[in-house]
Structures are given as structure tokens and as C-alpha cells.
Write a protein that holds these residues in place. Structure first.
Motif, PDB file in Angstrom:
ATOM      1  N   ALA A 215       0.854  -1.262  -0.219  1.00 15.79           N
ATOM      2  CA  ALA A 215      -0.073  -0.133   0.005  1.00 15.79           C
ATOM      3  C   ALA A 215       0.800   1.268  -0.104  1.00 15.79           C
ATOM      4  CB  ALA A 215      -0.900   0.156   1.292  1.00 15.79           C
ATOM      5  N   GLY A 216       0.258   2.193  -0.429  1.00 18.31           N
ATOM      6  CA  GLY A 216       1.044   3.694  -0.473  1.00 18.31           C
ATOM      7  C   GLY A 216       0.176   4.672  -1.001  1.00 18.31           C
ATOM      8  N   GLY A 217       0.622   6.141  -0.897  1.00 18.86           N
ATOM      9  CA  GLY A 217      -0.439   6.992  -1.021  1.00 18.86           C
ATOM     10  C   GLY A 217      -0.783   7.815  -0.078  1.00 18.86           C
ATOM     11  N   GLU A 218      -1.194   7.309   1.087  1.00 14.05           N
ATOM     12  CA  GLU A 218      -1.668   7.654   2.477  1.00 14.05           C
ATOM     13  C   GLU A 218      -1.317   6.583   3.516  1.00 14.05           C
ATOM     14  OE1 GLU A 218      -5.612   8.168   1.633  1.00 14.05           O
ATOM     15  OE2 GLU A 218      -6.164   6.154   2.383  1.00 14.05           O
ATOM     16  N   GLU A 219      -1.208   7.082   4.795  1.00 10.67           N
ATOM     17  CA  GLU A 219      -0.956   6.079   5.876  1.00 10.67           C
ATOM     18  C   GLU A 219      -2.112   5.010   5.839  1.00 10.67           C
ATOM     19  OE1 GLU A 219       1.400   5.167   7.682  1.00 10.67           O
ATOM     20  OE2 GLU A 219       2.862   6.792   7.930  1.00 10.67           O
ATOM     21  N   MET A 220      -1.762   4.010   6.363  1.00  6.55           N
ATOM     22  CA  MET A 220      -2.692   2.864   6.792  1.00  6.55           C
ATOM     23  C   MET A 220      -3.131   3.113   8.035  1.00  6.55           C
ATOM     24  SD  MET A 220      -3.569  -0.217   5.385  1.00  6.55           S
ATOM     25  CE  MET A 220      -2.534  -1.279   4.786  1.00  6.55           C
ATOM     26  N   PRO A 221      -4.342   3.191   8.565  1.00  6.53           N
ATOM     27  CA  PRO A 221      -4.830   3.283   9.853  1.00  6.53           C
ATOM     28  C   PRO A 221      -4.176   1.854  10.581  1.00  6.53           C
ATOM     29  CG  PRO A 221      -6.716   3.215   8.443  1.00  6.53           C
ATOM     30  CD  PRO A 221      -5.379   2.801   7.669  1.00  6.53           C
ATOM     31  N   GLU A 222      -3.636   2.211  11.953  1.00  7.71           N
ATOM     32  CA  GLU A 222      -2.869   1.000  12.705  1.00  7.71           C
ATOM     33  C   GLU A 222      -3.667  -0.121  12.650  1.00  7.71           C
ATOM     34  OE1 GLU A 222      -0.394   0.881  15.348  1.00  7.71           O
ATOM     35  OE2 GLU A 222       0.484   1.506  13.494  1.00  7.71           O
ATOM     36  N   ALA A 223      -4.980  -0.122  12.967  1.00  6.94           N
ATOM     37  CA  ALA A 223      -5.819  -1.302  13.171  1.00  6.94           C
ATOM     38  C   ALA A 223      -5.850  -2.054  12.069  1.00  6.94           C
ATOM     39  CB  ALA A 223      -7.106  -0.972  13.907  1.00  6.94           C
ATOM     40  N   ASN A 349      -8.213   0.263  18.501  1.00  9.26           N
ATOM     41  CA  ASN A 349      -8.740  -0.918  19.159  1.00  9.26           C
ATOM     42  C   ASN A 349      -9.858  -1.183  19.557  1.00  9.26           C
ATOM     43  OD1 ASN A 349      -6.252  -2.239  19.056  1.00  9.26           O
ATOM     44  ND2 ASN A 349      -5.430  -0.889  20.970  1.00  9.26           N
ATOM     45  N   ILE A 350     -10.854  -0.171  18.867  1.00  6.59           N
ATOM     46  CA  ILE A 350     -12.257  -0.205  19.432  1.00  6.59           C
ATOM     47  C   ILE A 350     -13.040  -0.578  17.987  1.00  6.59           C
ATOM     48  CG2 ILE A 350     -14.290   1.434  19.576  1.00  6.59           C
ATOM     49  CD1 ILE A 350     -12.270   3.438  20.726  1.00  6.59           C
ATOM     50  N   ASN A 373     -16.101  12.233  15.190  1.00  6.49           N
ATOM     51  CA  ASN A 373     -16.877  11.806  13.976  1.00  6.49           C
ATOM     52  C   ASN A 373     -16.709  10.255  13.773  1.00  6.49           C
ATOM     53  OD1 ASN A 373     -18.863  14.334  12.879  1.00  6.49           O
ATOM     54  ND2 ASN A 373     -17.007  14.925  13.759  1.00  6.49           N
ATOM     55  N   LEU A 374     -17.348   9.569  14.168  1.00  7.97           N
ATOM     56  CA  LEU A 374     -16.893   8.141  14.168  1.00  7.97           C
ATOM     57  C   LEU A 374     -17.884   7.349  13.412  1.00  7.97           C
ATOM     58  CD1 LEU A 374     -16.019   7.633  17.835  1.00  7.97           C
ATOM     59  CD2 LEU A 374     -14.631   8.117  16.024  1.00  7.97           C
ATOM     60  N   GLU A 375     -17.586   6.186  12.342  1.00  7.53           N
ATOM     61  CA  GLU A 375     -18.376   5.557  11.924  1.00  7.53           C
ATOM     62  C   GLU A 375     -18.866   4.261  12.408  1.00  7.53           C
ATOM     63  OE1 GLU A 375     -16.661   4.712   8.053  1.00  7.53           O
ATOM     64  OE2 GLU A 375     -17.071   6.594   7.269  1.00  7.53           O
ATOM     65  N   ILE A 376     -19.941   4.140  13.097  1.00  6.98           N
ATOM     66  CA  ILE A 376     -20.491   3.041  13.988  1.00  6.98           C
ATOM     67  C   ILE A 376     -20.950   1.842  13.199  1.00  6.98           C
ATOM     68  CG2 ILE A 376     -22.553   3.857  14.738  1.00  6.98           C
ATOM     69  CD1 ILE A 376     -21.708   3.101  17.519  1.00  6.98           C
ATOM     70  N   ASP A 387     -17.511   5.329  25.903  1.00  3.36           N
ATOM     71  CA  ASP A 387     -16.992   4.738  27.089  1.00  3.36           C
ATOM     72  C   ASP A 387     -15.286   4.279  26.638  1.00  3.36           C
ATOM     73  OD1 ASP A 387     -19.006   5.352  28.393  1.00  3.36           O
ATOM     74  OD2 ASP A 387     -19.564   3.274  28.916  1.00  3.36           O
ATOM     75  N   LYS A 388     -15.222   3.514  25.571  1.00  2.19           N
ATOM     76  CA  LYS A 388     -14.208   3.109  25.204  1.00  2.19           C
ATOM     77  C   LYS A 388     -13.020   3.869  24.838  1.00  2.19           C
ATOM     78  CE  LYS A 388     -15.021  -1.701  23.847  1.00  2.19           C
ATOM     79  NZ  LYS A 388     -15.056  -2.789  22.675  1.00  2.19           N
ATOM     80  N   VAL A 389     -13.461   5.219  24.039  1.00  5.28           N
ATOM     81  CA  VAL A 389     -12.741   6.235  23.719  1.00  5.28           C
ATOM     82  C   VAL A 389     -12.134   6.908  24.905  1.00  5.28           C
ATOM     83  CG1 VAL A 389     -12.689   8.623  22.466  1.00  5.28           C
ATOM     84  CG2 VAL A 389     -14.003   6.535  21.327  1.00  5.28           C
TER      85      VAL A 389
END
Ligand SMILES: [Zn+2]
Length: 437
Positions: A215-223, A349-350, A373-376, A387-389
């Protein structure tokens, strides 16, 4: 003289020999060669490019007296310089042009010669070889072939490697998924978000035995990385660090143990401008071998640091740490100086949310609001996510948590359905709406 003989030799080398050079060259030799190439390119650019000629005259810099990058003091080039004066950078007639995706409104134009693209291809092929890909592997190039660069330079790389490749471009990942068993593809190259979509399809419909996803072009989300490796039953996920301005791959992660990007020190001199106590600052690179449009100490807005310590993989090339974010995404807030990577750490880790998120800073009266702003994935889990955040912030960034408890700022949560937070090619992770912006 000696360096130009070496460059000619490198220009004729096959990717396998280049890969072996990256493995075996002592750092002292790399540094000597890099500094000599840096001085050459300064003198060359000052003679031929109207932009550098003018800038150096304005700043009273005599290129003949420069002995190392630090002698240039505060001289840096910026994305604004390219947006305003792209053709003034030119030192010879260009043959091919790419544009950036342009997050600042005006696209940056970067020009190359065909010989430079050829060189980029050979360096990319040597990086693929170092990472364990051979001409026996079967590849899909799913990078975008629009007016920006990744599809084309990846293609140049796989051509030099000589492996069978499907030139897919950024098509619907379902189309690539369907073809994996037909052709026996085992290496897939594309943008992180595109590879994540492909992996979601595999998670639902079954995975094939892949070797690598690049992958390249932008960072990969850690998870995303461990999840992808699990879905693809142990296939490796590797990242490259590249942009329109860097042309090819400026740094890459050939092995799982690298934890950072090895810098291509044959083609780039990389510095960190105004580093903080930990060594983090804006990446500033100089292209050492580009004669069409050399970039000198180009500050690309990414925040990283240089890792000097030897790598477990054995390559002698220095590394760049995983990007902390972009200098234009850093915000100074009531919760501290915040970078996107910090939020990535908080949210990674959520499992009830997707890897796309955006933090908006705004004011209510004079009170500062940090809005997540989270996608649930399931609307009934909102309270659990909140609570987790909060508990993750408490563990990872106690200051941020304390300032919220003291009422210095407030945290709010807005929930969205999956796939709706991203509006363009690049997801903007931090949005600052506090001061009329
Ligand atoms: Zn390494």
C-alpha cells in the motif's frame, strides 16, 4: 567526478544488483556519496532553474560555498512554491507531467524526463525484489492511473521486475477479487483504503492465499494491518512512502520487522526541519538525481523523524518513522498539540467503529469542543464506543483526559454510518473550525 561515474554505473544496474547495493553499502559511503550529490544538484539547479537562481540571489546564497545541507540555513522550498512557479523550477525540457490531487485548492505540477521515470522504475523494482517479490509472482497494479503518479510509476517498477501483472488501475475491488483465482495473483498493490475494501470482500466471501499486499499514497490506519494479515491468512502487508513530488518511492518497508520506512538514500537526501525534543518535525527532502525539476529541501508537510539506529532486517539505509500526521493537520488546542496519529492510537482497538474517522474542533461561545466523528457499525453501541474512547484517552494521553475533566474543553461524539465520513480521495482527519476557518 567519482560520484558521476558511480551514478552512471547505478543507472546501468539491473534491479537485482541495486537491491544488493541497498543491502550491503556501508553507511559512511552512502553519506559521502549523498553529500557530493547534494552539492552537485545545488550547483546544477542554480545554473539552470530561474526559480533557484532568483531565490539564492535574494537570500545571498553562493552555491559554490555550500558544503552541506545545513549551510543553506532557512532555505526550504514548499508546496506553495511549486503551485505558484512549477515551470520556473525546470532545468531542462520536460517529457511527462503529473499533478497532485491538490488538497490546497491549486494542484501542484511536477515534471519529469522519460529517463527519470525509467530510473524510478528500476529503483521500484529493486525495492520489490528486496521485499521478496520475484518474476515468478503474479501481481495486480490497482493504483490510480489518473493525472497523479502512482499507477504509472508502479507500472514502471513491475515492468522492470518482469513479473506477470494485471494493469487494473483503481477499479472496483470486486473485479480484482473475482480475478485472483483465475490468474493466481498473489501480490496486490493499491491505496490503503482500496486494499481495505478488497479485504472486506475477502472477509465476507473467503480469502485466497496471497503473499503480499503493498500500500502507498496515504498512511494505513494502525488497526487495519493486523486485521488484513489475519483475513488473508498470514499474507504480509507492507507500506511505501511516496508522493507526486517525490516521484517514485522515497522510503519503503520491505520487511515486517522494519517498523518504519527505509529511505532511498541513493536518490533522496532527507532532513527533518525544526525537530522537536523527540526529533519529530517536517520532512524536507532533496532529489539527488532528478535533472528536469530538482526539488531542494522540499518541505512536504508530513511530520516524522529519522531513525538512525540499525534495523533488525539488516539494511543499512536509515529510516523514517511512521508519519505522525501533516503539519497542516496539527492543531494547537486546549487538550495540547494534537496530531492525527494520536487519534489513530486512541481509536485503533475499538472494534465497533470503522477505520475512517474525523475530529472537528469548534467553539461554542468561548468553550472549545473536540468532536469525534465516528463511523459506527451498529447504532445501539454508541454508549459503549464513547466509554471506550474516554478510557483509551485516559490510558494513552492523561493530559488530554485531565484537561477535559477540568472542563477546559469538552468532548462530543457524532456517529455516522460506515463509508460516510470520507468525502474526497484523502480523508482529512482533523478539521479546525474554531477561528472562522
Ligand atoms: Zn528494516
Amino acid at each position: 567526478m567519482l560520484t558521476s561515474i558511480l551514478d552512471c554505473a547505478i543507472d546501468r544496474m539491473r534491479p537485482a544488483a541495486l537491491a544488493s547495493l541497498a543491502r550491503n553499502t556501508p553507511r559512511a559511503f552512502t553519506d559521502w556519496k549523498k553529500n557530493a550529490a547534494f552539492l552537485n544538484i545545488i550547483r546544477y539547479a542554480c545554473k539552470r532553474s530561474p526559480f533557484y537562481k532568483r531565490k539564492f540571489a535574494e537570500l545571498g546564497i553562493d552555491p559554490g560555498r555550500i558544503k552541506s545541507p545545513s549551510d543553506l540555513g532557512d532555505f526550504y522550498t514548499t508546496p506553495q512554491d511549486i503551485s505558484a512557479n512549477a515551470e520556473e523550477f525546470l532545468c531542462r525540457d520536460p517529457q511527462i507531467v503529473f499533478e497532485s490531487s491538490g488538497t490546497t485548492g491549486k494542484n501542484k505540477r511536477v515534471y519529469f524526463g522519460q529517463d527519470e521515470l525509467d530510473h524510478i522504475g528500476r529503483m521500484n523494482a529493486s525495492g520489490l525484489l528486496l521485499g521478496g517479490i520475484t518474476r515468478k509472482d503474479r501481481l495486480v497494479n490497482a493504483f490510480d492511473f489518473e493525472i497523479w503518479i502512482p499507477g504509472m510509476v508502479t507500472q514502471k517498477g513491475v515492468e522492470k521486475l518482469g513479473a506477470l501483472t494485471l494493469v487494473a488501475g483503481k477499479i472496483d475491488p470486486v473485479e480484482v477479487y473475482r480475478r485472483i483465482p483465475i490468474y493466481g495473483f498473489n501480490v496486490i498493490l493499491g491505496e490503503p483504503t482500496w486494499l481495505i475494501k478488497l479485504t472486506e470482500i475477502a472477509e465476507k466471501n473467503g480469502a485466497y492465499p496471497l503473499k503480499l499486499l503493498i500500500a502507498g499514497g496515504e498512511e494505513m490506519p494502525e488497526a487495519a494491518k493486523p486485521w488484513m494479515e489475519k483475513v488473508w491468512k498470514g499474507a504480509g502487508v507492507r507500506m511505501v512512502y511516496a508522493s507526486v513530488e517525490s516521484g517514485g518511492i522515497m522510503a519503503f518497508e520491505p520487511f515486517a520487522c522494519c517498523d518504519g520506512y527505509h529511505i532511498d538514500e541513493n536518490d533522496f537526501s532527507v532532513e527533518i526541519a525544526n525537530p522537536d525534543k523527540e526529533g519529530y518535525g517536517e520532512v524536507a527532502f532533496t532529489t539527488l538525481n532528478r535533472l528536469t525539476m530538482p526539488l531542494i529541501r522540499y518541505k512536504n508537510r508530513d511530520i516524522s523523524k529519522i531513525i538512525e539506529a540499525p534495523c533488525a532486517c539488516g539494511l543499512s539505509l536509515r529510516k523514517l518513522a511512521r508519519m505522525r500526521g501533516r503539519s497542516d493537520e496539527m492543531v494547537i488546542t486546549a487538550a495540547g498539540n494534537l496530531y492525527p496519529l494520536m487519534f489513530d492510537n486512541i481509536l485503533k482497538n475499538i472494534e465497533e467503529i470503522t477505520s475512517d474517522w474525523q475530529i472537528v474542533f469548534k467553539l461554542r461561545g468561548i468553550k472549545e469542543i473536540m468532536e469525534f466523528n465516528l463511523e459506527i457499525k451498529d447504532a445501539s453501541l454508541k454508549e459503549r464506543v464513547k466509554d471506550k474512547v474516554i478510557s483509551s484517552i485516559k490510558t494513552l494521553y492523561p493530559d488530554m483526559s485531565r484537561n477535559a475533566l477540568l472542563g477546559i474543553y469538552e468532548m462530543e461524539f457524532a456517529y455516522h454510518s460506515p463509508g460516510t465520513v470520507r468525502s474526497g480521495r484523502k480523508l482529512i482527519h482533523i478539521v479546525d473550525k474554531r477561528h472562522g476557518r
